[in-house]
Design a protein around this motif. Structure first.
Motif, short mmCIF file in Angstrom:
data_model
loop_
_atom_site.label_atom_id
_atom_site.label_comp_id
_atom_site.label_asym_id
_atom_site.label_seq_id
_atom_site.Cartn_x
_atom_site.Cartn_y
_atom_site.Cartn_z
N GLN A 160 9.70 4.17 -2.26
CA GLN A 160 9.30 2.97 -3.00
C GLN A 160 7.81 3.05 -3.30
OE1 GLN A 160 11.41 -0.02 -3.73
NE2 GLN A 160 9.70 -0.25 -5.15
N THR A 217 9.83 2.46 -10.04
CA THR A 217 9.17 2.29 -8.74
C THR A 217 10.01 2.81 -7.58
OG1 THR A 217 10.10 0.07 -8.39
CG2 THR A 217 8.00 0.20 -9.58
N ASP A 270 4.38 1.03 -5.11
CA ASP A 270 3.96 -0.34 -5.37
C ASP A 270 3.56 -0.59 -6.82
OD1 ASP A 270 0.44 -0.43 -4.33
OD2 ASP A 270 1.57 1.07 -5.47
N SER A 271 3.70 0.40 -7.66
CA SER A 271 3.41 0.23 -9.09
C SER A 271 4.34 1.15 -9.88
CB SER A 271 1.95 0.54 -9.40
OG SER A 271 1.65 1.87 -9.03
N SER A 312 5.94 4.24 0.07
CA SER A 312 6.63 4.13 1.35
C SER A 312 7.94 4.91 1.29
CB SER A 312 6.89 2.66 1.70
OG SER A 312 7.68 2.04 0.72
#
Lengths: 116, 113
Positions: free
Chosen positions: A24, A74, A26-27, A5
């Protein structure tokens, strides 16, 4: 793949100001990059965002103009400083994920910047 | 000579036809090759990659690589209007940084119903 994102998705800024774009993932990813796509052009790599150290900039891009932070695995930010109309572009965050055969690279949704 | 060259198009094909997208590259040390699809106003989406000479098939997509000729192509069978987009060819250099993809300018594909 990964969910990437970016914020903001778009902005209109006045010349001389600065904008910080956030990315950002997610992992946790080892390698994150920032690209620019100017109108009608292809993608150009600005820099590699290194976690815990200074970013690695490509030829033609400098830290004073495009400071980058990478505080963890991240998250990263790209700042476009002292903007001019020539900075109007789409800025894309990208991550590299290890695959079975090759490393695969994925892009965030992009931030469309217009400088007036 | 540009590092990665693509015909900018637009390439127009009728629905159901095969669309053939071509890409040439200048660096013989290039190791892996990627095709991205980019819809207008969207970010690039990875479709396929190839790293060995020959063909690689994934659904309606086939990537072809000929390292001797420094040529990579993408075939889209049974083209659909939803395939209308710009297709970017990207090349990763041998010895370069892992993220050092060199992109072509893309070929705009239009599939007519």
């Amino acid at each position: 793949s990964a969910v990437i994102s970016q914020k903001p998705s778009r902005d209109i800024c006045q010349r001389g100001t600065s904008l910080t774009i956030q990315c950002q993932v997610d992992s946790q990813v080892t390698m994150m990059f920032w690209y620019r796509q100017q109108p009608g052009q292809s993608l150009t790599l600005i820099a590699t965002a290194n976690q815990g150290s200074e970013a690695t900039y490509e030829s033609g891009f400098v830290i004073d103009k495009f400071p980058i932070s990478r505080p963890n695995l991240t998250f990263s930010t790209l700042t476009v400083s002292n903007m001019s109309p020539e900075d109007s572009s789409i800025y894309l965050c990208s991550v590299l994920l290890p695959g079975l055969a090759v490393h695969e690279q994925y892009f965030g949704p992009g931030t469309r910047l217009t400088v007036t | 000579q540009k590092e990665v060259e693509q015909n900018s198009g637009p390439l127009s094909v009728p629905e159901g036809a095969i669309a053939s997208l071509n890409c040439t590259y200048s660096d013989r040390g290039s190791q892996s090759f990627f095709w991205y699809r980019q819809y207008s106003g969207k970010s690039p989406e990875l479709i396929m990659f190839i790293y060995s000479n020959g063909d690689k098939e994934d659904g309606r997509f086939t990537a072809q690589l000929n390292k001797a000729s420094q040529y990579v192509s993408l075939l889209i069978r049974d083209s659909q209007p939803s395939d209308s987009a710009t297709y970017l060819c990207a090349v990763r250099r041998y010895g370069g940084s892992q993220g050092n993809l060199i992109f072509g300018k893309g070929t705009k594909l239009s599939v007519k119903p």
